[in-house]
Design a protein around this motif. Structure first.
Motif, PDB file in Angstrom:
ATOM      1  N   GLY A   1       0.768  -1.230   0.000  1.00  0.00           N
ATOM      2  CA  GLY A   1       0.000   0.000   0.000  1.00  0.00           C
ATOM      3  C   GLY A   1       0.799   1.280   0.000  1.00  0.00           C
ATOM      4  O   GLY A   1       0.229   2.371  -0.016  1.00  0.00           O
ATOM      5  N   ASN A   2       2.134   1.184   0.002  1.00  0.00           N
ATOM      6  CA  ASN A   2       2.994   2.365   0.018  1.00  0.00           C
ATOM      7  C   ASN A   2       3.236   2.811  -1.425  1.00  0.00           C
ATOM      8  O   ASN A   2       4.241   2.484  -2.040  1.00  0.00           O
ATOM      9  CB  ASN A   2       4.309   2.046   0.722  1.00  0.00           C
ATOM     10  N   LEU A   3       2.292   3.560  -1.966  1.00  0.00           N
ATOM     11  CA  LEU A   3       2.340   3.936  -3.376  1.00  0.00           C
ATOM     12  C   LEU A   3       3.515   4.856  -3.675  1.00  0.00           C
ATOM     13  O   LEU A   3       4.099   4.796  -4.763  1.00  0.00           O
ATOM     14  CB  LEU A   3       1.023   4.600  -3.776  1.00  0.00           C
ATOM     15  N   GLU A   4       3.900   5.697  -2.718  1.00  0.00           N
ATOM     16  CA  GLU A   4       5.041   6.578  -2.924  1.00  0.00           C
ATOM     17  C   GLU A   4       6.311   5.759  -3.137  1.00  0.00           C
ATOM     18  O   GLU A   4       7.146   6.093  -3.991  1.00  0.00           O
ATOM     19  CB  GLU A   4       5.194   7.525  -1.729  1.00  0.00           C
ATOM     20  N   TYR A   5       6.459   4.675  -2.354  1.00  0.00           N
ATOM     21  CA  TYR A   5       7.615   3.794  -2.555  1.00  0.00           C
ATOM     22  C   TYR A   5       7.576   3.163  -3.943  1.00  0.00           C
ATOM     23  O   TYR A   5       8.595   3.087  -4.629  1.00  0.00           O
ATOM     24  CB  TYR A   5       7.639   2.697  -1.489  1.00  0.00           C
ATOM     25  N   PHE A   6       6.393   2.722  -4.380  1.00  0.00           N
ATOM     26  CA  PHE A   6       6.290   2.104  -5.702  1.00  0.00           C
ATOM     27  C   PHE A   6       6.642   3.107  -6.799  1.00  0.00           C
ATOM     28  O   PHE A   6       7.285   2.752  -7.785  1.00  0.00           O
ATOM     29  CB  PHE A   6       4.881   1.557  -5.916  1.00  0.00           C
ATOM     30  N   HIS A   7       6.266   4.356  -6.632  1.00  0.00           N
ATOM     31  CA  HIS A   7       6.640   5.381  -7.608  1.00  0.00           C
ATOM     32  C   HIS A   7       8.158   5.492  -7.710  1.00  0.00           C
ATOM     33  O   HIS A   7       8.719   5.624  -8.805  1.00  0.00           O
ATOM     34  CB  HIS A   7       6.060   6.728  -7.209  1.00  0.00           C
ATOM     35  N   ARG A   8       8.838   5.445  -6.568  1.00  0.00           N
ATOM     36  CA  ARG A   8      10.305   5.528  -6.587  1.00  0.00           C
ATOM     37  C   ARG A   8      10.916   4.304  -7.254  1.00  0.00           C
ATOM     38  O   ARG A   8      11.944   4.409  -7.939  1.00  0.00           O
ATOM     39  CB  ARG A   8      10.839   5.705  -5.169  1.00  0.00           C
TER      40      ARG A   8
END
Length: 570
Positions: free
Chosen positions: A75-82
């Motif tokens: 659920g950590n979408l910011e991490y997935f963006h990185r």
């Protein structure tokens, strides 16, 4: 969408008939040309995708086959963006205002690129719905080149329907059992008493469906903050102030997204796989060990402490096993769709086999979803292997399946290595258990030709708010179906960059290519875990600097070592 498959932003891409036809066409074969390039892709009944490209030294920039891997985003979408920013395989096309938009569209860069998501898409951030939508959209547009593995956090939500049903809500509080795998967890009554005391109401008044869900999430699923994360995500998707979103709306969102066929998490499962194979690499969420490798459980397996060990069956062929496990998933989802509630005797419920698959005790340790490698931030330790040996010896004496809890699988098991290599598999890639701030690898040239890669970095920095901090790694596999290289690059928790290509594995790998130290361990138990990028402040740039790691349990330490160049270094 009622009878539809959500694509971008939840809109409809496939009608029900096409979706159901696709669900049962889950295995594919890629045909290779003599020089290792992809020539055709066709559906098959034999259970795997094989990919390939020219050898590393002969790669052609536009024609090479690349496999990107990411896992345990939770659920950590910011991490997935990185991760996407680092990956040479994936990129975003922002159809909405930004990649944060529910309409953000993932895409593969080249016609010969593949992507595997390793499971555990949800639970610990405000991005569950959007991430699932993005991954499912990518899968529907590249069905032969994208694979979504199911993890324990993806499967265990199947519990919601029966455990929050009207029938269960009508049961006396004291009849609701605690989790069979952890007797130390507070029972429902204790939770409701504390909730009632904090709210100034009676226990009966606190016994709501919302509070039942909170109990399940906090005390049985390890997702204490998920309820508020979901409130936040609903606000982001709908452009509303989260404070205006009531508890019942959050509850309905959790139920809809797993119980309804158009729900984002349900669609992830419908498009998911237990295992996938691309060339000489196999992908599962947890681990392959002597108990789980080749084992196919019976569909009647129960989610609980088994009275007897279910026999199941074993497959000598890796491809046959992959096909059988993915069929097991399909059958479990069909069972859940047919009868999501308890039967009349409360002895079974729909999808129970899927709940069991993600629980070690229910499976008597024979599950590739929740077994794991990894200890002390590295792929394995002597302490973990000693604990495993002791626990299995105790199990042989008292037959208590709770001994399976907390065990680490042995990545050097010779029987597993033999099964894999006889079937042309030379690399195992997994997630599930955190292994520090970058992937933990056991080099293939030290393990009978089988490389083991564990990529869950969700506890990279426990002092950071999201437990990850700045750490992020891109995992990419280059190579033919015969042999291939692993490339890991990214940023460690202290901001230091790393990048390394491992020794190739497979049939007739290129000699003297790849880093000979990455994925190996020295006599003091220090693993060569990351090759630090050349832009560090050192006086002699020809000297190679490595980040070493060692530890036990959840504790690990690091140090940097400088190694003079050798003729074996890439």
């Amino acid at each position: 969408c009622n009878e539809t498959n959500p694509g971008v932003g939840g809109h409809c891409n496939l009608n029900r008939a096409r979706r159901m036809a696709y669900r049962y066409s889950t295995t594919h074969v890629v045909t290779m040309s003599p020089d290792g390039r992809v020539t055709t892709i066709k559906r098959s009944e034999q259970g795997h995708v094989t990919s390939g490209s020219p050898p590393l030294a002969e790669r052609r920039e536009k024609d090479e086959t690349r496999v990107a891997y990411c896992t345990d985003v939770e659920g950590n979408l910011e991490y997935f963006h990185r991760f996407v920013e680092l990956s040479p395989v994936l990129s975003y096309i922002a159809l909405g205002p930004s990649r944060e938009s529910p309409d953000a569209l993932l895409t593969l860069e080249r016609p010969t690129d593949f992507f595997v998501f390793g499971g555990d898409a949800v639970d610990k951030g405000p991005g569950d719905i959007r991430l699932c939508r993005q991954l499912v959209s990518l899968k529907t547009r590249y069905p032969d080149r994208v694979f979504l593995l199911v993890g324990n956090r993806d499967l265990n939500k199947v519990r919601y329907h029966a455990e929050l049903s009207d029938a269960d809500m009508a049961r006396p509080i004291d009849e609701i059992p605690g989790p069979h795998w952890d007797p130390a967890v507070p029972r429902l009554r204790e939770f409701l008493e504390k909730t009632a005391a904090a709210s100034g109401c009676s226990v009966d008044a606190a016994n709501t469906r919302v509070n039942r869900l909170r109990y399940i999430q906090i005390h049985t699923l390890g997702m204490a903050s998920s309820f508020e994360f979901r409130r936040e995500e609903i606000g982001l998707i709908e452009g509303r102030d989260p404070k205006a979103i009531c508890d019942d709306e959050v509850l309905d969102s959790f139920l809809h997204n797993i119980c309804h066929l158009s729900g984002a998490q349900r669609q992830y499962l419908e498009h998911g796989s237990v295992a996938a194979r691309i060339g000489n690499t196999i992908f599962v969420h947890g681990a392959l060990d002597e108990n789980s490798a080749g084992f196919v459980p019976p569909l009647g397996v129960k989610f609980g402490i088994p009275e007897t060990k279910e026999p199941g069956r074993f497959c000598e062929s890796v491809d046959e096993w992959i096909a059988a496990m993915n069929s097991f998933l399909r059958a479990g989802l069909d069972d859940f769709a047919r009868r999501p509630d308890w039967n009349s005797t409360r002895s079974s419920r729909g999808g129970e086999a899927l709940m069991a698959l993600q629980n070690r005790e229910s499976m008597c340790g024979r599950t590739v979803v929740s077994c794991c490698y990894g200890d002390g931030g590295v792929i394995t330790t002597d302490a973990a292997l000693a604990h495993r040996k002791q626990a299995l010896e105790q199990l042989a004496q008292d037959n208590d399946v709770k001994h399976y809890s907390g065990l680490c699988s042995n990545p050097r098991n010779p029987h597993v290595n033999d099964w894999l290599t006889r079937n042309g598999v030379h690399r195992v890639v997994v997630g599930h258990k955190p292994t520090g701030d970058c992937p933990a690898v056991l080099a293939g040239h030290t393990n009978e030709g089988v490389e083991v890669v564990s990529c869950d970095t969700s506890f990279s920095d426990t002092l950071a708010k999201d437990m990850r901090g700045v750490a992020v790694s891109s995992v990419t596999i280059f190579g033919s179906s015969g042999h291939s290289h692993l490339h890991v690059a990214g940023v460690l928790r202290d901001g230091v960059k790393h990048s390394g290509i491992y020794r190739p594995v497979g049939v007739n790998p290129l000699p003297r290519s790849g880093d000979p130290l990455l994925g190996t361990v020295d006599d003091e138990g220090w693993w060569f875990k990351a090759r630090i990028s050349a832009d560090q402040d050192h006086s002699d740039p020809s000297v190679v600097t490595y980040r070493q790691t060692r530890g036990t349990g959840r504790k690990w330490e690091t140090r940097d070592v400088r190694v003079p160049p050798t003729s074996n270094h890439l």
